[in-house]
Design an enzyme around this catalytic site. Sequence first.
Site, mmCIF file in Angstrom:
data_model
loop_
_atom_site.group_PDB
_atom_site.id
_atom_site.type_symbol
_atom_site.label_atom_id
_atom_site.label_comp_id
_atom_site.label_asym_id
_atom_site.label_seq_id
_atom_site.Cartn_x
_atom_site.Cartn_y
_atom_site.Cartn_z
ATOM 1 N N LYS A 22 0.850 -1.209 0.000
ATOM 2 C CA LYS A 22 0.000 0.000 0.000
ATOM 3 C C LYS A 22 0.876 1.247 0.000
ATOM 4 O O LYS A 22 0.683 2.157 -0.798
ATOM 5 C CB LYS A 22 -0.880 0.010 1.247
ATOM 6 C CG LYS A 22 -1.522 1.354 1.555
ATOM 7 C CD LYS A 22 -2.435 1.325 2.757
ATOM 8 C CE LYS A 22 -1.703 1.488 4.042
ATOM 9 N NZ LYS A 22 -1.373 2.883 4.405
ATOM 10 N N ASN A 23 1.863 1.288 0.891
ATOM 11 C CA ASN A 23 2.632 2.530 1.072
ATOM 12 C C ASN A 23 3.611 2.788 -0.057
ATOM 13 O O ASN A 23 4.078 3.917 -0.215
ATOM 14 C CB ASN A 23 3.322 2.536 2.440
ATOM 15 C CG ASN A 23 2.295 2.632 3.560
ATOM 16 O OD1 ASN A 23 1.116 2.938 3.307
ATOM 17 N ND2 ASN A 23 2.706 2.346 4.772
ATOM 18 N N CYS A 116 -5.032 12.311 13.185
ATOM 19 C CA CYS A 116 -5.575 10.991 12.861
ATOM 20 C C CYS A 116 -5.947 10.348 14.193
ATOM 21 O O CYS A 116 -5.849 10.975 15.247
ATOM 22 C CB CYS A 116 -4.555 10.152 12.094
ATOM 23 S SG CYS A 116 -3.228 9.594 13.137
ATOM 24 N N ARG A 121 -0.522 14.656 13.225
ATOM 25 C CA ARG A 121 0.359 14.140 12.175
ATOM 26 C C ARG A 121 0.868 15.380 11.408
ATOM 27 O O ARG A 121 0.382 15.723 10.367
ATOM 28 C CB ARG A 121 -0.384 13.194 11.244
ATOM 29 C CG ARG A 121 -0.949 11.931 11.905
ATOM 30 C CD ARG A 121 0.083 10.858 12.161
ATOM 31 N NE ARG A 121 0.672 10.294 10.974
ATOM 32 C CZ ARG A 121 0.122 9.326 10.233
ATOM 33 N NH1 ARG A 121 -1.090 8.909 10.526
ATOM 34 N NH2 ARG A 121 0.745 8.831 9.187
ATOM 35 N N ASP A 124 5.176 19.676 8.925
ATOM 36 C CA ASP A 124 6.179 20.755 8.908
ATOM 37 C C ASP A 124 7.438 20.368 8.136
ATOM 38 O O ASP A 124 8.025 21.198 7.424
ATOM 39 C CB ASP A 124 6.521 21.189 10.328
ATOM 40 C CG ASP A 124 6.918 20.026 11.226
ATOM 41 O OD1 ASP A 124 6.358 18.926 11.052
ATOM 42 O OD2 ASP A 124 7.794 20.190 12.078
ATOM 43 N N ASP A 304 4.098 0.213 12.391
ATOM 44 C CA ASP A 304 2.852 -0.312 11.811
ATOM 45 C C ASP A 304 2.586 -1.752 12.215
ATOM 46 O O ASP A 304 1.552 -2.306 11.843
ATOM 47 C CB ASP A 304 2.901 -0.225 10.277
ATOM 48 C CG ASP A 304 2.898 1.213 9.806
ATOM 49 O OD1 ASP A 304 3.183 1.461 8.632
ATOM 50 O OD2 ASP A 304 2.636 2.099 10.644
ATOM 51 N N ARG A 396 -8.665 -0.327 4.282
ATOM 52 C CA ARG A 396 -7.727 0.658 3.725
ATOM 53 C C ARG A 396 -6.410 -0.010 3.354
ATOM 54 O O ARG A 396 -5.730 0.420 2.436
ATOM 55 C CB ARG A 396 -7.434 1.762 4.758
ATOM 56 C CG ARG A 396 -8.602 2.636 5.096
ATOM 57 C CD ARG A 396 -8.173 3.807 5.959
ATOM 58 N NE ARG A 396 -7.060 4.527 5.348
ATOM 59 C CZ ARG A 396 -6.492 5.611 5.891
ATOM 60 N NH1 ARG A 396 -6.918 6.064 7.054
ATOM 61 N NH2 ARG A 396 -5.498 6.234 5.289
HETATM 62 C C1 EPZ Z 1 4.333 6.697 6.743
HETATM 63 O O1 EPZ Z 1 3.586 7.746 7.305
HETATM 64 C C2 EPZ Z 1 3.370 5.536 6.571
HETATM 65 N N1 EPZ Z 1 2.299 5.924 5.659
HETATM 66 C C3 EPZ Z 1 2.773 5.140 7.918
HETATM 67 O O2 EPZ Z 1 1.980 3.978 7.698
HETATM 68 C C4 EPZ Z 1 3.914 4.779 8.874
HETATM 69 O O3 EPZ Z 1 3.359 4.541 10.148
HETATM 70 C C5 EPZ Z 1 4.916 5.934 8.950
HETATM 71 O O4 EPZ Z 1 5.385 6.276 7.637
HETATM 72 C C6 EPZ Z 1 6.126 5.564 9.799
HETATM 73 O O5 EPZ Z 1 6.766 4.447 9.265
HETATM 74 C C7 EPZ Z 1 2.530 5.877 4.327
HETATM 75 O O6 EPZ Z 1 3.598 5.511 3.881
HETATM 76 C C8 EPZ Z 1 1.391 6.281 3.441
HETATM 77 P P1 EPZ Z 1 6.569 9.784 8.934
HETATM 78 P P2 EPZ Z 1 4.233 9.240 7.393
HETATM 79 O O7 EPZ Z 1 6.579 11.101 8.243
HETATM 80 O O8 EPZ Z 1 5.055 9.498 6.209
HETATM 81 C C9 EPZ Z 1 6.809 12.985 12.418
HETATM 82 C C10 EPZ Z 1 0.066 2.639 7.737
HETATM 83 O O9 EPZ Z 1 -0.460 2.065 8.700
HETATM 84 N N2 EPZ Z 1 6.643 13.999 11.372
HETATM 85 O O10 EPZ Z 1 7.650 8.803 8.608
HETATM 86 O O11 EPZ Z 1 3.134 10.171 7.697
HETATM 87 C C11 EPZ Z 1 5.590 12.110 12.566
HETATM 88 O O12 EPZ Z 1 4.637 12.726 13.410
HETATM 89 C C12 EPZ Z 1 0.556 4.058 7.892
HETATM 90 O O13 EPZ Z 1 0.253 2.122 6.627
HETATM 91 C C13 EPZ Z 1 6.711 15.341 11.729
HETATM 92 O O14 EPZ Z 1 6.877 15.672 12.908
HETATM 93 O O15 EPZ Z 1 5.156 9.091 8.680
HETATM 94 C C14 EPZ Z 1 6.178 10.857 13.168
HETATM 95 O O16 EPZ Z 1 6.362 11.051 14.552
HETATM 96 C C15 EPZ Z 1 0.177 4.652 9.218
HETATM 97 N N3 EPZ Z 1 6.582 16.283 10.762
HETATM 98 C C16 EPZ Z 1 7.562 10.753 12.509
HETATM 99 O O17 EPZ Z 1 7.837 12.069 12.002
HETATM 100 C C17 EPZ Z 1 6.398 15.945 9.443
HETATM 101 O O18 EPZ Z 1 6.302 16.845 8.590
HETATM 102 C C18 EPZ Z 1 7.623 9.784 11.333
HETATM 103 O O19 EPZ Z 1 6.515 10.029 10.513
HETATM 104 C C19 EPZ Z 1 6.323 14.572 9.103
HETATM 105 C C20 EPZ Z 1 6.460 13.624 10.083
#
Ligand code: EPZ
Length: 420
Positions: A22-23, A116, A121, A124, A304, A396
């Site tokens: 999916k991702n 979420c 989420r 920035d 995940d 999803r």
């Molecule tokens: C991706 O989300 C995945 N989604 C998520 O999978 C997964 O949990 C996550 O990566 C972590 O591996 C997709 O790929 C579509 P991040 P993403 O940016 O990109 C913080 C599932 O179940 N952060 O790697 O949104 C954030 O809050 C989903 O398939 C900021 O602070 O995750 C987190 O603490 C759920 N500012 C950390 O970074 C930002 O601008 C990592 O998040 C972006 C992220």
Amino acid sequence: MDKFIINGGSKINGKIAISGAKNASLAMMPACLLAPGCYTLHNTPNLRDVWTMSRLLGSMGVHCELNDHDLFVDSSKIDSFEAPYEHVKKMRASFYVLGPLLARYGRARVSLPGGCAWGPRPVDFHLKAMEKLGAEINLEGGYVVASADRLQGGKIHFDVPSVGATVNAMMAATLARGSSRISNAALEPEVTAQARMLVKMGAQIDGVGTNCLEIEGVDSLSPVNEHTIPDRIEAGTFLIGAALSQGQIVLENVNPYHLATVIAKLEDAGCEIDVRGETISLKIDEPPRPTDITTAAYPGFPTDLQAQWTALMLGADGVSSVRDTIYLDRFKHVPELTRLGADIEVNDNNAIIRGGKKLSGATVMSTDLRASASLILAALLAEGRSEILRIYHLDRGYEHIESKLQALGVDVRRVKTEEF
Ligand code: EPZ
């Protein structure tokens, strides 16, 4: 609204093929905005999130059609540069259109994703990356309004590796004028898969597969056909399910290298695992050993899979802990597991699980995608009948999960219901 009815006690036993990731699909589909033309993304999973991304791209003039598992995308004509709230609120990955729209058209109006089920989420990192590439970013009425005559190469550093921000920044940098560097980039296989697709499209990216990406902007890219990597989270979910039910499973169409940490943890818990090419076999005929996990960015234990691991530890003889270092509060499944009789205490992002307690079937509610997977696994362990509401969360990210579970001997059926 659909719900699942599961009668617990059966062992997972059998063989299934794992679907496309999916991702990976959610990163590859917006990449089709970077170059006009026709793409075929093979092994695309038939999932609610893929439909949502297809509808979002469709609202921009892109034609998406999923035939069996081949996704045909035609981005020859784009007539909108906006990602409306109605799509983005359903799926955060909608935010991935920001980078390609800015790179190709110099403009984008994308709704902020909001929070979420498990907390804020933020985006920035995404916005700072675009500014480093010369974009002007304004926030207006819950939307990011971005513009740039032409993006300029720049140096982007992420304090925390971010999958989405790396995906967005990489797409934007491929068409920027000049060189860009992305340091502390995410290493997830889905990020590497997208980088490989961009290189096939003509992007100049060095360091693919590392956490430092050097990108030389080009003037244009070309459409390609690409194969989607297997879904390591679906694979991990079924491995954990087989372990929890003290059964055995053979997974086909997987990439074991994407699951090294999960495999190691399952072996620590007492599973016998055999890896051959694109197949992983697992068996265990006793309760799993209590095994602590702490989530981390790839190649660490994936966040995940922490809810699913929590369900596994309910069957372990002893106390274990599950700590999530990625998200603030991704434990919404715990109160629902407690309804089944689980003894779990969550403090400061760490769940202490007192395993070995008798679990009894109950009605529980899905709160998000991976939490619902955890509830299904726990219902397998529980005695008697469980009902799991709001299965749309599950749809999803897990393709035909009830037919895969039924093929593995699980007594589960999907029921339409008015219950919300
Ligand atoms: C991706 O989300 C995945 N989604 C998520 O999978 C997964 O949990 C996550 O990566 C972590 O591996 C997709 O790929 C579509 P991040 P993403 O940016 O990109 C913080 C599932 O179940 N952060 O790697 O949104 C954030 O809050 C989903 O398939 C900021 O602070 O995750 C987190 O603490 C759920 N500012 C950390 O970074 C930002 O601008 C990592 O998040 C972006 C992220």
